[in-house]
Scaffold this motif. Structure first.
Motif: not given
Length: 413
Positions: A55-71
């Motif tokens: 989902l956040y790849r689409d939000v950031f408009r990226t194909q980056n594998r490492w798209t995640m959350l930092v708590d």
């Protein structure tokens, strides 16, 4: 008397949060947060984690594998990226046009970087040529930027900076906490190597989770650092030849191993915040990123028209204002905090003040996330006009509302 008599159940008053953030969370996000917990390695949980990444790849408009959350709050995402990427002695360049540029400088210094800052007057931003000139002079390893700085309500143009950074071999980071979702941000097209954000502004959620995305180049830079847990390096990091990262919690190499297929234990994921972050992204993409940005622009324009309609002066270079936060110069004949106090006490509406050289000089009014709505804008303008007249600043009654309505009429909303 029992303790319960002194500490009743939490029941906060209703507020319309029209400041620079946090804002009122979307009810759908709050409902998602109320979901029952599951174990961190339950297939359902790891499935949700994979969905969050997609989902956040689409939000950031990226194909980056490492798209995640930092708590943690949005600052946790900032610090995780800087602590993981900056090596002691690295030169970093920070264009400072508000409070949060100074924050990047402070965190970089704590990472033992050699920090070089260029500064623009608050209310202005930098041209690409100014930044390239500084890059040529400093020769930094990293460029650290803020896209939207809520302290000044200005939006730094980024679209041309990626090419500049590539030409000069510079890693390119931006803090998009206040801008993502309300203003255009194209991670891949603009050549960004790392972006961090937060939920509590245009994403329509609560503070407490920081979405981040990392390019392959940034991943490589982070992987080359030493990542040690309990004195034992994992096989994935045995070739690391740079000095060890100073933080365990914010070590993104280890966080990547936790989010990746290895599922190496690093921390216990903040499950309810992950549910919130997933729902924020789902709602945003359901609306469509272009539509979401257009909605923020519309309500920001209506607020601006209303503020000007009641005879108030907007702050800063309006060519570079954020869609979702407006700076308003406080009239000399009223006390800014008296206005905020009456708005909160009598209308339950919160607007913001500012920091540093702008403290006591401007209000900051936000139209973002769930509160980027016509009713929120019109309520805020009506209440602000009433309070100003009560305190002696005379306006043409109804002019603010009419100006805002004219903006909405032109857009057929």
């Amino acid at each position: 008397m029992s303790a319960n008599a002194h500490y009743p159940q939490i029941n906060p008053p209703h507020r319309l949060l029209m400041g620079p953030g946090p804002i009122n969370a979307d009810p759908r996000v709050l409902r998602a947060m109320a979901s029952q917990l599951v174990g961190q390695y339950d297939p359902v949980m790891t499935g949700y984690m994979n969905e969050v990444m997609a989902l956040y790849r689409d939000v950031f408009r990226t194909q980056n594998r490492w798209t995640m959350l930092v708590d943690g709050t949005s600052r946790a995402g900032i610090e995780a990226i800087l602590v993981s990427a900056i090596r002691p002695g690295d030169k970093v360049l920070v264009p400072v046009f508000g409070r949060f540029g100074h924050l990047l400088c402070e965190i970089a210094r704590r990472c033992r970087a050699e920090v070089h800052a260029i500064e623009a007057p608050w209310g202005e931003v930098f041209t690409p040529d100014q930044i390239e000139e500084a890059i040529k002079k400093v020769k930094p390893r990293l460029l650290l930027t803020v896209q939207g700085d809520t302290s000044t309500t200005m939006l730094q143009p980024l679209a041309e900076l990626g090419d500049i950074c590539r030409r000069h071999g510079v890693l390119f980071y931006t803090d998009a906490t206040a801008s993502l979702g309300g203003n255009e941000l194209q991670t891949d097209a603009w050549g960004l190597d790392a972006v961090s954000a937060g939920l509590q502004k245009c994403l329509g959620g609560p503070s407490g989770s920081s979405p981040v995305t990392l390019s392959a180049q940034m991943e490589e830079a982070i992987r080359r650092r030493k990542h040690v847990e309990e004195g034992i390096r994992t096989a994935a990091h045995e070739d690391g030849d740079e000095e060890m990262i100073y933080s365990n919690y914010f070590d993104l190499g280890m966080v990547m191993d936790y989010w990746g297929p290895e599922r190496l234990n690093h921390h216990t994921e903040a499950t309810s915040m992950l549910f919130a972050a997933r729902e924020c992204a789902r709602i945003m993409l359901e609306e469509g990123m272009d539509n979401l940005i257009a909605r923020h622009a519309l309500h920001g324009d209506a607020l601006l028209a209303g503020i000007q309609g009641m005879g108030l002066e907007p702050f800063g270079d309006l060519r570079h204002k954020m869609n979702n936060v407006l700076g308003v110069v406080i009239p000399s004949q009223v006390h800014g905090e008296a206005v905020r106090k009456l708005l909160l006490e009598d209308f339950h509406i919160e607007i913001g003040t500012s920091f540093g050289p702008l403290q006591g000089k401007i209000w900051r009014i936000g139209t973002m996330g769930y509160n980027a709505r016509k009713d929120c804008v019109l309520q805020t303008l009506t209440a602000l006009e009433a309070v100003l007249n009560r305190l002696g600043f005379k306006t043409t009654q109804g002019a603010a509302m009419q100006a805002a309505w004219d903006v909405y009429a032109r857009s057929a909303v």
